[in-house]
Design an enzyme around this catalytic site. Structure first.
Site, PDB file in Angstrom:
ATOM      1  N   GLU A  58       0.769  -1.246   0.022  1.00  0.00           N
ATOM      2  CA  GLU A  58       0.063  -0.191   0.075  1.00  0.00           C
ATOM      3  C   GLU A  58       0.844   1.283  -0.043  1.00  0.00           C
ATOM      4  O   GLU A  58       0.697   2.283  -0.334  1.00  0.00           O
ATOM      5  CB  GLU A  58      -0.891   0.041   1.189  1.00  0.00           C
ATOM      6  CG  GLU A  58      -2.396   0.333   0.834  1.00  0.00           C
ATOM      7  CD  GLU A  58      -3.337   0.230   2.082  1.00  0.00           C
ATOM      8  OE1 GLU A  58      -2.935   0.333   2.899  1.00  0.00           O
ATOM      9  OE2 GLU A  58      -4.592   0.437   1.643  1.00  0.00           O
ATOM     10  N   LYS A  75     -13.575   1.225  -4.131  1.00  0.00           N
ATOM     11  CA  LYS A  75     -14.603   1.661  -3.526  1.00  0.00           C
ATOM     12  C   LYS A  75     -15.655   2.343  -4.603  1.00  0.00           C
ATOM     13  O   LYS A  75     -16.707   2.354  -4.104  1.00  0.00           O
ATOM     14  CB  LYS A  75     -13.876   2.406  -2.392  1.00  0.00           C
ATOM     15  CG  LYS A  75     -13.290   1.867  -1.426  1.00  0.00           C
ATOM     16  CD  LYS A  75     -13.205   2.758  -0.105  1.00  0.00           C
ATOM     17  CE  LYS A  75     -11.994   2.318   0.706  1.00  0.00           C
ATOM     18  NZ  LYS A  75     -11.435   3.260   1.625  1.00  0.00           N
ATOM     19  N   HIS A 118       6.970 -27.132  -0.570  1.00  0.00           N
ATOM     20  CA  HIS A 118       6.448 -28.398  -1.295  1.00  0.00           C
ATOM     21  C   HIS A 118       5.343 -27.763  -2.357  1.00  0.00           C
ATOM     22  O   HIS A 118       4.602 -28.522  -2.893  1.00  0.00           O
ATOM     23  CB  HIS A 118       5.941 -29.475  -0.488  1.00  0.00           C
ATOM     24  CG  HIS A 118       6.875 -29.780   0.489  1.00  0.00           C
ATOM     25  ND1 HIS A 118       7.633 -31.065   0.073  1.00  0.00           N
ATOM     26  CD2 HIS A 118       7.596 -29.284   1.408  1.00  0.00           C
ATOM     27  CE1 HIS A 118       8.551 -31.340   1.075  1.00  0.00           C
ATOM     28  NE2 HIS A 118       8.472 -30.390   1.802  1.00  0.00           N
TER      29      HIS A 118
HETATM   30  O1  PA5 Z   1      -3.192   2.004   5.794  1.00  0.00           O
HETATM   31  C1  PA5 Z   1      -4.285   2.371   5.392  1.00  0.00           C
HETATM   32  O2  PA5 Z   1      -4.525   3.656   5.660  1.00  0.00           O
HETATM   33  C2  PA5 Z   1      -5.603   1.396   5.230  1.00  0.00           C
HETATM   34  O3  PA5 Z   1      -5.241   0.126   5.024  1.00  0.00           O
HETATM   35  C3  PA5 Z   1      -6.721   1.683   6.174  1.00  0.00           C
HETATM   36  O4  PA5 Z   1      -6.199   1.183   7.417  1.00  0.00           O
HETATM   37  C4  PA5 Z   1      -7.715   0.654   5.852  1.00  0.00           C
HETATM   38  O5  PA5 Z   1      -8.288   1.198   4.561  1.00  0.00           O
HETATM   39  C5  PA5 Z   1      -8.738   0.969   6.750  1.00  0.00           C
HETATM   40  O6  PA5 Z   1      -9.237   2.355   6.918  1.00  0.00           O
HETATM   41  P1  PA5 Z   1     -10.103   2.879   8.167  1.00  0.00           P
HETATM   42  O7  PA5 Z   1      -9.252   2.762   9.496  1.00  0.00           O
HETATM   43  O8  PA5 Z   1     -10.424   4.412   7.923  1.00  0.00           O
HETATM   44  O9  PA5 Z   1     -11.398   2.065   8.179  1.00  0.00           O
END
Ligand code: PA5
Length: 426
Positions: free
Chosen positions: A283, A417, A304
């Site tokens: 990410e 989203k 394996h």
């Molecule tokens: O690292 C990040 O920002 C994301 O992985 C969020 O943690 C994830 O999308 C969850 O978001 P939120 O805490 O707003 O629900």
């Protein structure tokens, strides 16, 4: 506490590392320490372990004691960075098959959209007292929001509204969002995800610490381990800064066309740590057509299956192997009842066998031209995992900077989203 072993890296890379960071590495270091960076980017995690968290720890412990006194299970609702850190450390610190009777069990929800998962969780909770901890910084993420609806209904059916609200704990933005408003309106216990700490960098805040305290772990030690990692980073000469070296190694392989990083561990308990690692790096770096794809492998299980590919397949990867120097448990190889040809192992331990498998695999892969970076961690404990998670966050920020991307945003996540919401509203 943590050591990078360069022995199985290409010799020119080893020489490069001995010379110290190149201009890109130095630039990344300066960027991290430059106060202007913290003004423009969510860098709150960087100094977080050095801050005084006494009040926060007390509040977390009070909430944890309350939950432990009346709940067999805490359902932690969240997704991505709001769930993976707690899950990773919980699994790493908990024996594979034993859920301690004294401790409240953590169960995770809100990280998928599966009705089967929720229905079966409902069944699981039937004969157990439980509380809910909803973690969402934005408060708008669909997966945890729907799980929260479903599980809060169960909570109200079981205990009535007044008690259900007492069994509800929220971790969210300190000022805004649906969950913060809910907390204000109903006097629900709420902790904050600091504004300047993004989800995947939040494991050392209440996001990771509250669930882990409920599960009976020593959260001060997690923070102490992280503080040690920060201090070691500050004190080390540039050539010895492990997180910077790791970032430089990753970039070296990326430039060589090794676009996949295989993150390898040898303990089943570390499976979710690898998931946390994958999320942190994918990410943070996978954007603008750039980035290493993090993939996780659990050896010897995956030797394996994917092992064939690693040894002889399309060579687009390198391996980062997590080695735990001292395992707390060991076991003698069992006496054989039948002649299985393995009597030469009697008198040896399973850890001995595991270590030889580890070495044999590294050697075979290096001979097959797959470079290996070994990250050796002294042991698995609250302290060492605090150290390790902070080390990875540092390395990830530096690596993203060297790659030339913003390691703290995730614009690509919005695409699915917005399509999903359009379809849902039709
Ligand atoms: O690292 C990040 O920002 C994301 O992985 C969020 O943690 C994830 O999308 C969850 O978001 P939120 O805490 O707003 O629900």
């Amino acid at each position: 506490m943590l050591n990078l072993k360069f022995d199985y890296l290409p010799s020119n890379l080893q020489e490069k590392l001995q010379q110290g960071p190149d201009s890109q590495g130095i630039e990344a270091l300066e960027w991290l320490f430059d106060p202007k960076t913290a003004k423009n980017l969510p860098l709150g995690w960087f100094d977080w372990p050095l801050k005084d968290h006494k009040a926060l720890i007390e509040d977390i412990k009070a909430a944890a004691a309350q939950i432990r006194s009346n709940s067999k299970v805490l359902v932690v609702i969240g997704i991505g960075g709001s769930y993976l850190g707690a899950k990773a450390l919980y699994d790493a610190l908990t024996p594979s098959f034993k859920k301690s009777e004294e401790n409240t069990e953590l169960v995770f929800a809100g990280h998928n959209l599966s009705s089967e998962y929720l229905l079966s969780l409902n069944q699981y909770l039937q004969d157990k007292d439980f509380s809910l901890c909803v973690i969402s910084k934005s408060g708008t993420t669909l997966e945890p929001a729907l799980a929260f609806r479903y599980l809060f209904n169960l909570l109200v059916q079981r205990y009535g509204m007044t008690v259900a609200l007492e069994r509800l704990f929220l971790i969210t933005d300190p000022e805004k969002g649906v969950l913060r408003e809910l907390a204000g309106q109903n006097e629900i216990s709420a902790f904050s995800v600091p504004v300047d700490i993004g989800g995947r960098y939040s494991v050392l805040t209440a996001v990771g610490l509250l669930p882990l305290a409920v599960a009976g772990f020593q959260i001060e030690k997690i923070l102490k381990g992280a503080a040690q990692a920060r201090n070691d980073f500050d004190r080390a000469e540039n050539t010895a800064k492990a997180a910077l070296n790791y970032a430089i190694i990753r970039h070296y392989f990326y430039q060589q066309g090794k676009v996949v990083e295989l993150f390898v561990s040898h303990q089943p308990r570390l499976k979710m740590l690898a998931e946390w690692f994958k999320q942190l790096f994918a990410e943070s770096e996978g954007k603008e057509g750039k980035g290493l794809l993090p993939v996780s492998l659990l050896y010897s299980t995956d030797l394996h299956s994917l092992g064939q590919f690693v040894q002889e397949g399309n060579p687009i990867f390198f391996e980062t192997v997590l080695d735990i120097k001292t395992e707390k448990t060991d076991l003698n190889v069992a006496t054989g009842f039948f002649d299985d040809g393995l009597s030469y192992l009697e008198g040896k331990t399973m850890n001995f066998v595991q270590n030889q498998a580890f070495l044999g695999t590294v050697q075979a892969h290096v001979e097959g031209n797959v470079a290996n970076l070994i990250i050796q961690l002294d042991e698995l404990s609250e302290y060492s995992l605090g150290y390790l998670t902070y080390f990875f966050m540092l390395a990830c920020a530096l690596s993203g900077k060297i790659l030339g991307v913003n390691p703290f945003d995730q614009p690509g996540v919005e695409a699915y989203k917005s399509n999903m919401y359009k379809l849902l509203k039709n």
